[in-house]
Design an enzyme around this catalytic site. Structure first.
Site, PDB file in Angstrom:
ATOM      1  CG  ASP A 104      68.767  40.482  90.116  1.00  0.00           C
ATOM      2  OD1 ASP A 104      68.198  39.338  90.677  1.00  0.00           O
ATOM      3  OD2 ASP A 104      68.790  40.861  89.020  1.00  0.00           O
TER       4      ASP A 104
ATOM      5  CB  SER B 212      67.877  36.439  86.529  1.00  0.00           C
ATOM      6  OG  SER B 212      67.650  36.912  87.546  1.00  0.00           O
TER       7      SER B 212
ATOM      8  CG  ASP C  97      67.285  36.459  91.416  1.00  0.00           C
ATOM      9  OD1 ASP C  97      67.980  36.973  91.998  1.00  0.00           O
ATOM     10  OD2 ASP C  97      67.350  37.023  90.215  1.00  0.00           O
TER      11      ASP C  97
ATOM     12  CG  ASP D 225      71.061  37.369  88.975  1.00  0.00           C
ATOM     13  OD1 ASP D 225      69.791  36.613  89.822  1.00  0.00           O
ATOM     14  OD2 ASP D 225      70.931  38.698  88.047  1.00  0.00           O
TER      15      ASP D 225
HETATM   16 MG    MG Z   1      67.984  38.033  88.797  1.00  0.00          MG
END
Ligand code: MG
Length: 452
Positions: free
Chosen positions: A242, A98, A238, A240
């Site tokens: 999300d 992340s 970010d 990834d």
């Molecule tokens: Mg993330």
């Protein structure tokens, strides 16, 4: 911080020293043991260079345990979540650390519904990993690949939007994808929404262009690009994809705490129902709930906890103050794609600017701090906070997750992190000082309890 962080949602560490191929393979084996042979999981990864090695190790563990793997390639976390549901898989695996810096990577596990693994199952997975008694299956699992994630995701997001109304506005959008997993799908989505896209940090082969957490100090370039382009809005993902942060039309970062209340306010214009968020999220969410006469449910920090509360209370929308919005019509996982779509739909429908819509929310000051806290010291710290702040007049205490103390002029939430050996202090109050003074006091109490 150089030890393996094992939490209920997965594992993180520096690669290859801490998160070794062996650890990754063992986690794959543990997940296979939990699911049982003959099951199928979908697997995706972000753009980190260590991704393929971790993918291979996790896949080896899964297939040895008889679990089939559908490799989705480089896709976002919400993309993996959606495909878990879409392909009726028995679970999902995301290889990402992340917002952690580049030397890190991690493995995150998802339930068959695509949710972050519920705490009980996360604990069971950790126990299986610790016990390390993995019997190879009689029939090893098979590996296949699937490249449909971006299309499926964009389709699912567009299904909850007024695509034509958004497209008619021809919004000029600057998107900073931090050279991460959001690049391809986001481009597809914003083009479908008729936007003129200025895409920065959109090279999946390049390293992260700046520190990956979508915070003001890391998004100076995005703010400048919005100003230069005269754009309607700037978005930051970010690695990834999300989490989502928003920059207004003047090139000002409005703060990641605004993403959830703004999108919630738009959703509630059309669908009245309860909201859910975590204990560390801004009181702006209480204001939105109040404006529409619905209830706001607060869960312990952790995506799985908010997801569980959303399901339990049949919420129409929810998420976290870190820029993570969850729309149950798409998937109950934080999703920057649905966040971008809803925000553009809000602009299209109201004809207002980002700064005007943000200005309709009450203004608070929020302080977020973190302090190193050796594992095992958290209880002592929380006891000290309870003793010092809990005895204040009119203090309301919530101990579902660390300790949150609500005082008349603000609140403070002190909690040990699930993923790092730190204590997080979050405080919020009316502008002009209460948040600062409450946070400073909490910090003094924590430091005294730790003897630092
Ligand atoms: Mg993330």
């Amino acid at each position: 911080m150089n030890r393996l962080m094992v939490s209920v949602s997965g594992v993180r560490g520096e690669v290859p020293e801490v998160l070794t191929p062996r650890v990754a393979e063992d986690f794959g084996s543990a997940f296979a043991a939990m699911l049982g042979p003959g099951r199928t999981v979908v697997l995706g990864r972000d753009t980190r260079k260590s991704g393929p090695a971790i993918r291979d190790a996790v896949t080896a563990g899964l297939t040895a345990g008889g679990v089939n793997v559908v490799d989705l390639g480089v896709v976002s976390t919400p993309g993996v979540a959606l495909m878990t549901k879409h392909l009726n898989a028995d679970g999902g695996v995301v290889i990402t650390a992340s917002h952690n810096p580049l030397p890190y990577n991690g493995i995150k596990f998802l339930s068959p519904q695509g949710w972050s693994l519920p705490a009980e199952q996360g604990r069971r997975l950790k126990e299986l990993w610790q016990a390390r008694r993995f019997a190879p299956a009689k029939v090893p699992g098979e590996v296949t690949s699937n490249d449909q994630t971006h299309q499926v995701h964009v389709e699912a997001v567009c299904n909850v939007l007024e695509v034509d109304a958004i497209a008619r506005r021809r919004f000029k959008v600057v998107l900073d994808s931090i050279n991460g997993a959001g690049i391809v799908g986001s481009k597809l989505l914003l083009e479908r929404l008729g936007c003129e896209l200025i895409h920065i940090n959109d090279d999946p082969e390049a390293d992260f262009a700046h520190r990956p957490e979508p915070l003001a100090e890391n998004l100076v370039g995005l703010c400048e690009a919005v100003r230069q382009a005269g754009a309607d809005i700037g978005f930051a993902q970010d690695p990834d994809a999300d989490r989502l942060a928003i920059v207004d039309e003047t090139g000002t970062y409005i703060g990641e705490e605004y993403t959830l209340p703004l999108t919630a306010a738009f959703v509630l214009r059309h669908r009245r129902g309860d909201l859910a968020t975590n204990l560390s999220t801004s009181r702006m969410m209480d204001a939105v709930a109040e404006r529409f006469g619905v209830r706001l449910h607060r869960a312990p920090v952790g995506e799985a906890n908010v997801a569980a509360r959303m399901v339990q209370a049949n919420c129409v929308f929810g998420g976290e103050g870190n820029g993570g919005v969850m729309d149950p019509r798409v998937v109950i996982v934080r999703d920057s794609f649905v966040g971008m779509g809803l925000m553009l739909n809000y602009l299209a429908e109201t004809g207002k600017t980002v700064s005007a819509l943000a200005g309709e929310l009450p203004r608070y000051e929020m302080i977020k701090e973190k302090l190193p806290c050796p594992s095992g010291s958290a209880e002592k710290v929380l006891r000290a906070v309870r003793a010092a702040l809990g005895s204040r007049p009119a203090a309301r205490i919530n101990e579902e997750d660390g300790i949150r103390v609500d005082l008349p002029d603000g609140w403070v939430h002190v909690r040990p992190s699930n993923t790092e050996p730190i204590i997080r202090i979050t405080a919020e109050g009316d502008p002009g000082g209460p948040a600062r003074s409450i946070a400073a006091e909490a910090r003094r109490i924590v430091e005294k309890a730790l003897g630092t």
